[in-house]
Scaffold this active site. Structure first.
Site, PDB file in Angstrom:
ATOM      1  N   HIS A 217       0.836  -1.204   0.000  1.00  0.00           N
ATOM      2  CA  HIS A 217       0.000   0.000   0.000  1.00  0.00           C
ATOM      3  C   HIS A 217       0.872   1.256   0.000  1.00  0.00           C
ATOM      4  O   HIS A 217       1.030   1.939   1.019  1.00  0.00           O
ATOM      5  CB  HIS A 217      -0.945   0.003   1.211  1.00  0.00           C
ATOM      6  N   ASN A 218       1.435   1.543  -1.140  1.00  0.00           N
ATOM      7  CA  ASN A 218       2.315   2.700  -1.284  1.00  0.00           C
ATOM      8  C   ASN A 218       1.920   3.476  -2.539  1.00  0.00           C
ATOM      9  O   ASN A 218       0.914   3.172  -3.186  1.00  0.00           O
ATOM     10  CB  ASN A 218       3.782   2.259  -1.338  1.00  0.00           C
TER      11      ASN A 218
END
Length: 423
Positions: A217-218
């Site tokens: 989740h970047n």
């Protein structure tokens, strides 16, 4: 800008940590609020981006203000810092441009171009002052993309678009450059009269607020979802029906849908008594936070400040509706509604509510589409999501918490995690 809402008080027994109030992300409440220990609204409202609420706000808007916000929990969970891209160190408050008499007489487009070129000169000089080597910087502000990155953008509508390669070619700036390119390609900057400097600042802050040390989740995931969303928006039936506002909201929602994700899931936040879980009453905790964070950045940068107030608020709420649709716990709700529409054959894309629902479904698909990518890309995403799951499991083991499903590295493998997640 200061906004007041009238809603019932949150009866919470655990105050949000004081470090949050001293950084960007603080919320101002009146003295009767039990949530924040009664900070003085007059003090917070003087700070950049602060929003003052009456004592009875029900859905607190989480506003970015002056610094980064590290998400913390009862067990001391503290994700690592954000990205370390050199150009993100620039303080945009220093970039106020004072027009000369000849500039004032020139066309608006010319003045904007000079502002962009000024920014690039400032960027170059700041690198030199910090001793950063000048490595043929990408001229992204005026769309003068160079080399391989430019060639890749010509194929941005293809399903085999390699976002990992593109991120390397743009020196870690895939989300900023890709989103800016797509918005500009649709002509949305001119149509909505978006200030290019404000838009660029907004996108930089969005990218900065993704945690670069999250394996999955970047900002690269956000860029991948944005590119997938673009592919869906180009589907013939959608392309001929969507309005410019639909497209703008769809791309912005994709870019911000996981903003400030802490790298752990909602059950983790709930069982560790995290203040975000309390704030959003254990309901769509992360998605509410992503949405509120995005609205906070919109207001801080003033990207929509030139629009009528009513239109700006409507766009914020529609953005929230799209982001909230990515809550995986509500998957069956949306799938059931979609099946009903298909069975009754009553979807009408000339209907604004139906178009919005299709955008919600498109964003949901874009968010979890990586198993459908070519194998060499899908495999990389599988490795990254597995690493993030196992990292959460290690934290839970360390603090003697029940290990969440799919997060135990000793009893799970990448293969069975993929089966359990997507089937």
């Amino acid at each position: 800008m200061e906004v007041c809402y009238q809603l019932p008080v949150l009866p919470l027994d655990r105050p949000v940590p004081k470090h949050v109030l001293s950084r960007r992300g603080a919320i101002s409440f009146s003295s009767s609020s039990s949530l924040f220990g009664a900070p003085d609204p007059r003090q917070l409202s003087q700070r950049r981006g602060a929003i003052s609420y009456d004592s009875s706000d029900q859905t607190a808007l989480y506003i970015r203000m002056l610094g980064d916000v590290r998400v913390r929990s009862r067990v001391g969970f503290d994700p690592e810092g954000k990205g370390s891209y050199s150009y993100l160190c620039i303080d945009f408050r220093t970039l106020h441009w004072t027009p000369s008499p000849e500039d004032s007489a020139g066309p608006v487009s010319g003045r904007r171009l000079r502002r962009l070129l000024s920014f690039q000169r400032y960027l170059h000089s700041s690198r030199l002052l910090r001793g950063t080597p000048h490595l043929n910087p990408l001229h992204i502000l005026d769309e003068d993309y160079t080399g391989q990155a430019k060639c890749m953008l010509e194929r941005v509508a293809t399903w085999n678009f390699d976002i990992f390669l593109y991120d390397r070619l743009t020196n870690g700036n895939s989300l900023v450059t890709l989103t800016f390119h797509l918005l500009n390609q649709y002509g949305l900057l001119e149509l909505f009269q978006l200030d290019m400097v404000k838009l660029w600042r907004f996108l930089v802050m969005v990218q900065e607020d993704y945690h670069s040390l999250n394996p999955y989740h970047n900002a690269v995931h956000a860029a991948d979802v944005t590119q997938a969303m673009y592919c869906y928006l180009r589907e013939p039936k959608l392309a001929k029906s969507l309005t410019s506002c639909d497209i703008l909201l769809g791309l912005l929602a994709a870019a911000t849908h996981d903003l400030d994700h802490p790298g752990v899931n909602q059950p983790f936040l709930i069982k560790t008594n995290h203040y975000l879980a309390k704030l959003y009453r254990n309901s769509s905790v992360l998605e509410n936070h992503h949405w509120r964070s995005a609205v906070g950045l919109l207001r801080e940068t003033g990207l929509f400040s030139h629009l009528p107030a009513e239109d700006g608020l409507k766009m914020e709420h529609q953005l929230g509706s799209l982001i909230l649709a990515t809550d995986i716990s509500r998957q069956n709700e949306y799938l059931g509604k979609f099946r009903t529409h298909l069975d009754q054959d009553d979807l009408c894309l000339s209907n604004a509510s139906h178009r919005h629902f299709i955008l919600q479904m498109a964003l949901k698909c874009a968010d979890i589409c990586n198993p459908c990518r070519p194998w060499e890309l899908s495999k990389q995403w599988s490795e990254k999501v597995t690493e993030e799951f196992f990292h959460q499991g290690d934290i839970e083991k360390k603090h003697r918490l029940e290990v969440s499903p799919l997060c135990d590295s000793q009893s799970n493998s990448m293969a069975n995690i993929q089966i359990g997640t997507f089937l």
